[in-house]
Design a protein around this motif. Structure first.
Motif, PDB file in Angstrom:
ATOM      1  N   THR A 161       0.856  -1.184   0.000  1.00  0.00           N
ATOM      2  CA  THR A 161       0.000   0.000   0.000  1.00  0.00           C
ATOM      3  C   THR A 161       0.894   1.236   0.000  1.00  0.00           C
ATOM      4  O   THR A 161       2.096   1.154   0.287  1.00  0.00           O
ATOM      5  CB  THR A 161      -0.900   0.033   1.248  1.00  0.00           C
ATOM      6  OG1 THR A 161      -0.059   0.150   2.410  1.00  0.00           O
ATOM      7  CG2 THR A 161      -1.775  -1.207   1.344  1.00  0.00           C
ATOM      8  N   SER A 162       0.297   2.367  -0.283  1.00  0.00           N
ATOM      9  CA  SER A 162       1.080   3.605  -0.261  1.00  0.00           C
ATOM     10  C   SER A 162       1.613   3.885   1.150  1.00  0.00           C
ATOM     11  O   SER A 162       2.706   4.434   1.293  1.00  0.00           O
ATOM     12  CB  SER A 162       0.234   4.774  -0.755  1.00  0.00           C
ATOM     13  OG  SER A 162      -0.886   4.976   0.074  1.00  0.00           O
ATOM     14  N   GLN A 163       0.868   3.459   2.171  1.00  0.00           N
ATOM     15  CA  GLN A 163       1.324   3.666   3.543  1.00  0.00           C
ATOM     16  C   GLN A 163       2.591   2.856   3.834  1.00  0.00           C
ATOM     17  O   GLN A 163       3.505   3.338   4.502  1.00  0.00           O
ATOM     18  CB  GLN A 163       0.225   3.298   4.554  1.00  0.00           C
ATOM     19  CG  GLN A 163      -0.973   4.218   4.524  1.00  0.00           C
ATOM     20  CD  GLN A 163      -1.990   3.832   3.451  1.00  0.00           C
ATOM     21  OE1 GLN A 163      -1.880   2.797   2.795  1.00  0.00           O
ATOM     22  NE2 GLN A 163      -2.982   4.682   3.257  1.00  0.00           N
ATOM     23  N   SER A 165       5.471   4.502   1.888  1.00  0.00           N
ATOM     24  CA  SER A 165       5.813   5.759   2.543  1.00  0.00           C
ATOM     25  C   SER A 165       6.572   5.513   3.850  1.00  0.00           C
ATOM     26  O   SER A 165       7.556   6.191   4.149  1.00  0.00           O
ATOM     27  CB  SER A 165       4.542   6.555   2.820  1.00  0.00           C
ATOM     28  OG  SER A 165       4.843   7.806   3.359  1.00  0.00           O
TER      29      SER A 165
END
Length: 110
Positions: free
Chosen positions: A75-77, A80
């Protein structure tokens, strides 16, 4: 993801050196790695931009499951978080290598 995981592992790897030349080799390799971070940050920003665009489209057109990616569990989380970890570990590695260089210089002065 593989690159981020590998970078994190490399940044916390323990090392044993016995000479200034050995620690200087590690410092040089680390500096080469740091030189790639600008390009990696551009890639990260591009990925985050795409995520934002997909989120916007999915919301605008109310696409069910529009944020799900059947090709990856990332996921982008997660991306990141790992990128943030790399950025945090780089200065820590700088400090570790610098301290070891000073130690080796002191050893050679004895």
């Amino acid at each position: 993801n593989n690159w981020l995981d590998g970078a994190c592992e490399d940044l916390v790897d323990m090392f044993i050196v016995h000479t200034i030349e050995e620690i200087q080799g590690l410092i040089d390799a680390h500096n080469q790695f740091k030189a790639t971070l600008g390009e990696a940050d551009k890639e990260f920003q591009g990925i985050m931009s795409l995520v934002t665009e997909v989120q916007s489209i999915a919301q605008k057109y109310q696409i069910p499951g529009g944020l799900d990616n059947p090709y990856t569990t990332l996921t982008s989380q997660v991306i990141s978080g790992k990128w943030g970890e790399v950025k945090k570990l780089v200065p820590a590695r700088d400090n570790t290598l610098s301290a070891e260089l000073k130690k080796q210089q002191n050893n050679e002065n004895l």
